[in-house]
Structures are given as C-alpha cells and as structure tokens.
Design an enzyme around this catalytic site. Structure first.
Site, mmCIF file in Angstrom:
data_model
loop_
_atom_site.group_PDB
_atom_site.id
_atom_site.type_symbol
_atom_site.label_atom_id
_atom_site.label_comp_id
_atom_site.label_asym_id
_atom_site.label_seq_id
_atom_site.Cartn_x
_atom_site.Cartn_y
_atom_site.Cartn_z
ATOM 1 N N GLY A 11 31.192 -24.049 33.038
ATOM 2 C CA GLY A 11 32.322 -23.113 33.136
ATOM 3 C C GLY A 11 33.598 -23.787 32.634
ATOM 4 O O GLY A 11 33.824 -24.958 32.909
ATOM 5 N N GLU A 102 28.641 -30.645 37.596
ATOM 6 C CA GLU A 102 27.350 -31.214 38.013
ATOM 7 C C GLU A 102 26.244 -31.003 36.977
ATOM 8 O O GLU A 102 25.404 -31.877 36.775
ATOM 9 C CB GLU A 102 26.915 -30.616 39.367
ATOM 10 C CG GLU A 102 26.967 -29.105 39.351
ATOM 11 C CD GLU A 102 26.244 -28.407 40.507
ATOM 12 O OE1 GLU A 102 25.438 -29.024 41.201
ATOM 13 O OE2 GLU A 102 26.498 -27.197 40.690
ATOM 14 N N ILE A 125 36.710 -26.279 38.641
ATOM 15 C CA ILE A 125 37.714 -25.745 39.558
ATOM 16 C C ILE A 125 37.222 -25.871 41.001
ATOM 17 O O ILE A 125 38.027 -25.868 41.923
ATOM 18 C CB ILE A 125 38.090 -24.266 39.251
ATOM 19 C CG1 ILE A 125 36.916 -23.322 39.452
ATOM 20 C CG2 ILE A 125 38.694 -24.134 37.881
ATOM 21 C CD1 ILE A 125 37.338 -21.861 39.566
ATOM 22 N N ASP A 126 35.897 -25.992 41.186
ATOM 23 C CA ASP A 126 35.353 -26.026 42.554
ATOM 24 C C ASP A 126 35.670 -27.328 43.303
ATOM 25 O O ASP A 126 35.560 -27.380 44.523
ATOM 26 C CB ASP A 126 33.834 -25.846 42.526
ATOM 27 C CG ASP A 126 33.417 -24.428 42.166
ATOM 28 O OD1 ASP A 126 34.305 -23.602 41.886
ATOM 29 O OD2 ASP A 126 32.202 -24.144 42.179
ATOM 30 N N MET A 168 36.614 -18.418 44.075
ATOM 31 C CA MET A 168 35.414 -19.125 43.615
ATOM 32 C C MET A 168 35.111 -20.311 44.522
ATOM 33 O O MET A 168 35.930 -20.710 45.350
ATOM 34 C CB MET A 168 35.563 -19.534 42.156
ATOM 35 C CG MET A 168 35.322 -18.364 41.204
ATOM 36 S SD MET A 168 35.297 -18.874 39.478
ATOM 37 C CE MET A 168 34.704 -17.358 38.701
ATOM 38 N N ARG A 170 31.182 -22.317 44.706
ATOM 39 C CA ARG A 170 29.750 -22.027 44.813
ATOM 40 C C ARG A 170 29.129 -22.721 46.022
ATOM 41 O O ARG A 170 28.497 -22.092 46.845
ATOM 42 C CB ARG A 170 29.116 -22.541 43.527
ATOM 43 C CG ARG A 170 27.811 -21.948 43.198
ATOM 44 C CD ARG A 170 27.276 -22.630 41.968
ATOM 45 N NE ARG A 170 27.358 -21.798 40.792
ATOM 46 C CZ ARG A 170 27.376 -22.273 39.553
ATOM 47 N NH1 ARG A 170 27.405 -23.583 39.353
ATOM 48 N NH2 ARG A 170 27.403 -21.466 38.533
ATOM 49 N N GLU A 221 33.199 -17.423 47.381
ATOM 50 C CA GLU A 221 32.083 -16.604 46.881
ATOM 51 C C GLU A 221 30.728 -17.066 47.443
ATOM 52 O O GLU A 221 29.812 -16.267 47.595
ATOM 53 C CB GLU A 221 32.039 -16.677 45.351
ATOM 54 C CG GLU A 221 31.851 -18.103 44.842
ATOM 55 C CD GLU A 221 31.806 -18.261 43.344
ATOM 56 O OE1 GLU A 221 31.871 -17.244 42.635
ATOM 57 O OE2 GLU A 221 31.701 -19.416 42.887
ATOM 58 N N ARG A 265 40.967 -3.847 52.735
ATOM 59 C CA ARG A 265 40.832 -3.811 51.273
ATOM 60 C C ARG A 265 40.409 -5.192 50.801
ATOM 61 O O ARG A 265 40.861 -6.195 51.338
ATOM 62 C CB ARG A 265 42.162 -3.454 50.600
ATOM 63 C CG ARG A 265 42.658 -2.049 50.872
ATOM 64 C CD ARG A 265 41.834 -1.007 50.112
ATOM 65 N NE ARG A 265 42.396 0.319 50.256
ATOM 66 C CZ ARG A 265 42.119 1.186 51.227
ATOM 67 N NH1 ARG A 265 41.271 0.834 52.192
ATOM 68 N NH2 ARG A 265 42.687 2.381 51.261
ATOM 69 N N HIS A 271 37.357 -14.703 37.496
ATOM 70 C CA HIS A 271 37.671 -15.661 36.428
ATOM 71 C C HIS A 271 39.165 -15.817 36.143
ATOM 72 O O HIS A 271 39.544 -16.712 35.382
ATOM 73 C CB HIS A 271 36.907 -15.283 35.160
ATOM 74 C CG HIS A 271 35.429 -15.499 35.327
ATOM 75 N ND1 HIS A 271 34.627 -14.613 36.000
ATOM 76 C CD2 HIS A 271 34.637 -16.529 34.958
ATOM 77 C CE1 HIS A 271 33.394 -15.076 36.027
ATOM 78 N NE2 HIS A 271 33.366 -16.233 35.395
HETATM 79 O O1 F6P Z 1 31.374 -23.883 38.612
HETATM 80 C C1 F6P Z 1 32.598 -23.264 38.425
HETATM 81 C C2 F6P Z 1 32.466 -21.768 38.636
HETATM 82 O O2 F6P Z 1 33.732 -21.201 38.342
HETATM 83 C C3 F6P Z 1 31.998 -21.369 40.033
HETATM 84 O O3 F6P Z 1 33.036 -21.365 40.967
HETATM 85 C C4 F6P Z 1 31.430 -20.007 39.761
HETATM 86 O O4 F6P Z 1 30.430 -19.669 40.697
HETATM 87 C C5 F6P Z 1 30.846 -20.136 38.405
HETATM 88 O O5 F6P Z 1 31.523 -21.181 37.758
HETATM 89 C C6 F6P Z 1 30.951 -18.874 37.577
HETATM 90 O O6 F6P Z 1 30.322 -19.082 36.376
HETATM 91 P P1 F6P Z 1 30.366 -18.077 35.130
HETATM 92 O O7 F6P Z 1 31.649 -18.311 34.413
HETATM 93 O O8 F6P Z 1 29.184 -18.488 34.320
HETATM 94 O O9 F6P Z 1 30.270 -16.695 35.672
#
Ligand code: F6P
Length: 341
Positions: A11, A102, A125-126, A168, A170, A221, A265, A271
């Site tokens: 990403g 990773e 960003i994670d 975000m 994961r 998420e 709400r 993104h």
């Molecule tokens: O690994 C970074 C990340 O932004 C995660 O937070 C998110 O789950 C994932 O990439 C989203 O990936 P993509 O851009 O492929 O939808």
C-alpha cells in the site's frame, strides 16, 4: 559506477517520494540509481527507469510514489526468484533498496536466502513493523484521521449523535489510539482487544447519563467483536493472503442505535488516510531512512532494515523486524482509556 535499484511495494503512503529523493541525493556520484515500477512486479518484468537529480526534484512534499506500487508477490509467480535474479544481472543492479511493509520486506528477507542483496526501508501507515519505533506515513495518517474526528465532533454535537469513525489498521490499533486520543474519542476499539457491544453501549449510556449529548467512537478496521469475526469489504485475498478489511463501523452504528436508542452515524475514512502530502515528521523520517539505506548499501549491509529507535537511525536484521507485528503498547491504551465515556 555500482548500481542500486529501488522499489516501492504494498500500500502506498505519504513519504515514499521523499525516500526516493533522499536515496538519489545520497547516491549522487557514488551509485547509479535505477527505479523499478510497481513494486516487485517491475523487478520481475524488468520495468525500470533511471533516476537522477532532475527527475526526482520537487518530490519531498508529494504523496504517493512516482514509481507506482503493487502487492505483487514474486514467490507466488512461476520462476519468480530466477526472474528477479536475471533482471538484476541484465540491469547491472548490485543491491536493491525495497521500501515497504511486512509483505514487501518479507519478500526482501526471503530473497536474501537466494543471495539477492536487499536493504529494507520500513513504511506503513499502520505503524505495525517491529524493530522501528515509527514508520513514515503513520504520523500523516494520524493527522488526517484527527482532522476528520475534529470535524465530526462539531456535527455530532449539533445533532446529539453518536459518531463512529473507522480508521485503517489491519493488525494493530496505532492509528485508532493516536487519532482517538488526539481527537478526544469516548471509546476506541482496536484489533488487539476484541470488544463487547454491550460494554461499548454501556460506556456511551453512562456518558450521556452524565449530561453529554453526543459521543465519538473510533474503531480500527481490524477490530472484532468478542464473539465475532473481522469485517471484510469483499471476497478473496491478495497475493500475500490478506482479506480486504472494512465495514466494522456499519455494524457498530446499527448495534449502538438499536441498543441505546441514540441516533448514530458512521464514517469510514478509508484511503483518504493514505493520500496527500506527508507531515513534516514523515518527510524528515523518510529522508533520514533514504540516506541511511544508501549508507547501508555502501557498507555491504544487505539483509538489514533501517529503523528509528528513540531519536537515532539504526539497522536491524530484516528477520528481527518481521518476526511478529508490533502491536499496541498496552500502557498507551490504558492511558487512552482514562478518557473513555
Ligand atoms: O497496510 C496498509 C493498509 O493501508 C491497511 O491499513 C489496509 O488494511 C490496507 O493497506 C488496504 O489496502 P488496499 O490499498 O490494497 O485496499
């Protein structure tokens, strides 16, 4: 002159271009720099372009990556390792600088076992990569999420609503906790701590019982209910086996409204958190990483990742950085909890 290859994989995130710029500047006069397009896909296919001072000027503040990126996994491709080795031989690249999280750095580590030299630069960003205190991109994502929470605050207050904000993250709740603390969230839900919907509602009820008319819930998420599973935004997985996450805020909005009767709400930031200009912190970190990566190449230190430890830039073996994700510091979460409703 020796030649260095550079790629951005996985990403994207703000700061990638700043690393590319820094690599080219540090390499000037010592190494030629070849950029591979779209992550490992460019190395597999021999899709590259020479990088120099002219075509990397003005990049410091630009989000995204001029090289493009992808989630290509060479170990899922027929003859992937051999194709990479032959591209490197054909282009005269002695060492690669792989900028990624990773997955991209996992490929870098495994290529080392095949005598392919790679130095890693951590990005996501994670902020869930071990071995480094921070990855660039994280600080920018936190600022974007905090700005959004600030905006949701005023509309929540006007309508007496519960606002659920999905950010975000994961495997790890770093973005949720940092932006939630900065934005004054009343509940923060993270992947490391499966949540109980009744407890979440109880906190909100308690807060409203004490005279407050609105609440802010920030959720990663990847957060899961104690008796449930991750929320997926679609079927299937990417080349590294990851499902696309998204939608836990939808369930929370419904669950909170049904159980408490408060109007709710949800907003999924998605993104937006990965786009746009990097913060000053991320520009500086990305620049320091880019310079340090070239220094590692010069020292023949392949198989290492540059990292921020305290205020110093160090090198750590890729294997150590990838052994397990860097999860939230429990003490940080406990501090955030002091401010929950
Ligand atoms: O690994 C970074 C990340 O932004 C995660 O937070 C998110 O789950 C994932 O990439 C989203 O990936 P993509 O851009 O492929 O939808």
């Amino acid at each position: 002159m020796a030649r260095v290859g550079i790629l951005t994989g996985g990403g994207d995130c703000p700061g990638l271009n700043a690393v590319i710029r820094a690599v080219v500047r540090r390499a000037e006069g010592e190494f030629d720099v070849l950029g591979f397009r779209y992550g490992w896909a460019g190395v597999l296919d021999g899709d590259s372009l020479p990088l120099n001072l002219d075509n990397t000027r003005g990049l410091l503040h630009r989000g995204g990556t001029i090289l493009g990126t992808s989630r290509t996994n060479p170990f899922k491709e027929d003859g992937g390792v051999e194709r990479i080795a032959s591209t490197l031989e054909a282009t005269g690249v002695d060492c690669l600088i792989a900028i990624g999280g990773e997955d991209t750095l996992g490929v870098a580590r495994r290529l080392g076992e095949h005598d392919i030299d790679v130095v890693g630069v951590p990005k996501t960003i994670d902020n869930d990569l071990a071995g480094t205190d921070f990855t660039f991109g994280f600080h920018t994502a936190v600022q974007i999420a905090t700005d959004a929470i600030d905006r949701l605050h005023t509309t929540a207050e006007s309508h007496n609503r519960v606002m659920v904000v999905e950010v975000m993250g994961r495997h790890a709740g770093w973005i949720a906790v940092y932006s939630g603390m900065a934005g004054g969230a009343d509940v923060i839900l993270v992947p490391e701590r499966p949540f109980d919907m009744d407890e979440v509602c109880e906190r909100i009820r308690r807060r409203h019982g004490a005279g407050r008319s609105f609440s802010i819930v920030v959720v990663s998420e990847g957060a899961t209910p104690r008796d449930g599973a991750e929320s997926h935004a679609g079927a299937g997985t990417d080349a590294f086996g990851h499902a696309r996450l998204g939608g836990i805020a939808v369930n929370l909005e419904r669950g909170i409204a049904e159980r408490t009767g408060y109007e709710s709400r949800m907003t999924i930031l998605g993104h937006v958190q990965r786009g746009g200009t990097p913060t000053a912190f991320d520009r500086v970190l990305a620049t320091r990483f880019g310079v340090a990566a070239v220094d590692a190449v010069r020292d023949g230190d392949s198989g290492q990742m540059v990292a921020l430890q305290g205020t110093a830039i160090r090198r750590v073996p890729l294997g150590d950085a990838l052994s397990e994700p860097k999860l939230l510091d429990p003490a940080l979460y406990e501090t955030a909890e002091v401010f929950f409703g």
